[in-house]
Write an enzyme that holds these catalytic residues in place. Structure first.
Site, short mmCIF file in Angstrom:
data_model
loop_
_atom_site.label_atom_id
_atom_site.label_comp_id
_atom_site.label_asym_id
_atom_site.label_seq_id
_atom_site.Cartn_x
_atom_site.Cartn_y
_atom_site.Cartn_z
N HIS A 134 -26.22 5.98 -23.71
CA HIS A 134 -25.70 5.41 -22.47
C HIS A 134 -24.60 6.33 -21.94
O HIS A 134 -24.33 7.39 -22.54
CB HIS A 134 -25.18 3.99 -22.71
CG HIS A 134 -24.24 3.88 -23.88
ND1 HIS A 134 -23.01 4.50 -23.92
CD2 HIS A 134 -24.38 3.25 -25.09
CE1 HIS A 134 -22.41 4.24 -25.05
NE2 HIS A 134 -23.22 3.50 -25.79
N HIS A 166 -22.01 7.87 -24.38
CA HIS A 166 -22.46 9.07 -25.10
C HIS A 166 -22.46 10.28 -24.14
O HIS A 166 -22.04 11.37 -24.51
CB HIS A 166 -23.89 8.90 -25.62
CG HIS A 166 -24.06 7.78 -26.60
ND1 HIS A 166 -24.79 6.66 -26.31
CD2 HIS A 166 -23.62 7.64 -27.87
CE1 HIS A 166 -24.80 5.85 -27.37
NE2 HIS A 166 -24.10 6.41 -28.33
P1 AMP Z 1 -23.07 5.83 -31.78
O1 AMP Z 1 -24.36 6.29 -31.22
O2 AMP Z 1 -22.77 4.39 -31.50
O3 AMP Z 1 -22.91 6.20 -33.23
O4 AMP Z 1 -21.94 6.62 -31.00
C1 AMP Z 1 -21.93 8.02 -30.95
C2 AMP Z 1 -20.63 8.47 -30.35
O5 AMP Z 1 -20.49 7.92 -29.04
C3 AMP Z 1 -19.40 7.99 -31.15
O6 AMP Z 1 -18.44 9.03 -31.17
C4 AMP Z 1 -18.93 6.82 -30.34
O7 AMP Z 1 -17.55 6.54 -30.50
C5 AMP Z 1 -19.24 7.29 -28.92
N1 AMP Z 1 -19.31 6.15 -28.00
C6 AMP Z 1 -20.05 5.02 -28.15
N2 AMP Z 1 -19.81 4.18 -27.12
C7 AMP Z 1 -18.90 4.79 -26.31
C8 AMP Z 1 -18.24 4.42 -25.11
N3 AMP Z 1 -18.48 3.24 -24.50
N4 AMP Z 1 -17.36 5.29 -24.56
C9 AMP Z 1 -17.11 6.48 -25.17
N5 AMP Z 1 -17.70 6.88 -26.30
C10 AMP Z 1 -18.58 6.05 -26.89
#
Ligand code: AMP
Length: 280
Positions: free
Chosen positions: A34, A37
């Site tokens: 999203h 990311h």
């Molecule tokens: P994930 O796919 O949930 O493991 O997240 C991958 C990376 O994206 C991690 O560093 C998360 O902290 C970051 N991330 C997830 N959601 C958000 C968001 N809403 N805003 C900024 N970074 C995000």
């Protein structure tokens, strides 16, 4: 953009770029991408010549089998988004490409940062997370790694791991991207039904009121007030709320305007677990 499954192939491609003097930025994800990311990809594009994004749902960081089974997977859409964002390499390894066995976990003391909040309610989560990120760092050897503040405790633990192993990698923390109504973007939001989705912005609204509450009430009273405010909505149930020192992640018992702190919360909407945090 190249999509690569094999670590040696990725290593060789990156070696080529490094010998040309190019800098490497790395964004690890579990896919279902999203704008949160993509904001990390955009920041990595600004800071580095080459951007590598990994998409891997890491089983060793899931403490709940259902959560792992139900984790959204949208690989084709993810690849399109990364292509549009001018990402250079997408790394999509298998378990065997990364791990020797199920018990192939780092032997590391996380300095107590893993004890409360997510660590308390998701036993083993941070060891699994830090293990896979260390494996990725060893393969990609980036100049910079980009992580979201949305996962605040994760960001602190990554920083700790990098100094523990003295890795020459700069960790860049990036602000949380939100929907217009304040809900933090999350891959798990796709699992919310209509009523849960409508209720979910209360989490951010409640967090937003905490600073003012802290000026009038004790820390414990504030936490209780926030829990009541969120739980008043029948779709939501608070798992924990903690107000912690930004550096040590230790819970504060008294509010001091001179010391940076962070309010962190985990809330269930049905079976969907949402986390959020704000700086105070
Ligand atoms: P994930 O796919 O949930 O493991 O997240 C991958 C990376 O994206 C991690 O560093 C998360 O902290 C970051 N991330 C997830 N959601 C958000 C968001 N809403 N805003 C900024 N970074 C995000």
């Amino acid at each position: 953009m190249l999509i690569i499954e094999k670590k040696n192939k990725l290593r060789n491609k990156l070696l080529q770029a490094k010998t040309e003097g190019k800098t490497i930025g790395f964004v690890p994800t579990m896919g279902a991408l999203h704008q949160g990311h993509l904001s990390l990809i955009e920041r990595a594009k600004m800071d580095c010549d080459i951007v590598v994004c990994s998409i891997y749902i890491n089983p060793t960081q899931f403490n709940n089998a259902d959560d792992f089974e139900n984790y959204p997977q949208t690989l084709n859409a993810d690849i399109n988004k990364l292509d549009l964002a001018h990402c250079n390499f997408v790394f999509t390894p298998t378990f065997d490409e990364l791990y020797e066995s199920e018990s192939d976990l780092l032997d590391i003391d996380l300095g107590g940062l893993e004890k409360n909040m997510e660590g308390e309610y998701r036993p083993g989560h941070f060891l699994g997370m830090v293990t896979v990120v260390k494996k990725f760092f060893d393969i990609v050897e980036p100049n910079k790694g980009f992580f979201g503040e949305k996962d605040f405790q994760q960001l602190a633990i990554i920083n700790y791991m990098v100094s523990y192993f003295q890795l020459p990698i700069e960790i860049v923390g990036c602000p949380t991207v939100r929907e217009d109504d304040g809900l933090a973007l999350s891959s798990r939001n796709a699992l919310l039904n209509k009523e849960q989705r409508e209720a979910a912005p209360i989490i951010y609204i409640a967090l937003g009121g905490i600073k003012e509450l802290l000026l009038k009430h004790s820390v414990q009273e504030c936490k209780d007030l926030i829990i009541d405010q969120i739980n008043q909505n029948k779709e939501l149930g608070v798992e924990y709320i903690e107000i912690v020192n930004t550096k040590t992640l230790q819970a504060i018992t008294e509010y001091n305007t001179q010391k940076a702190c962070r309010a962190c919360v985990a809330v269930y909407a049905g079976n969907v677990r949402l986390i959020d945090n704000i700086a105070i």
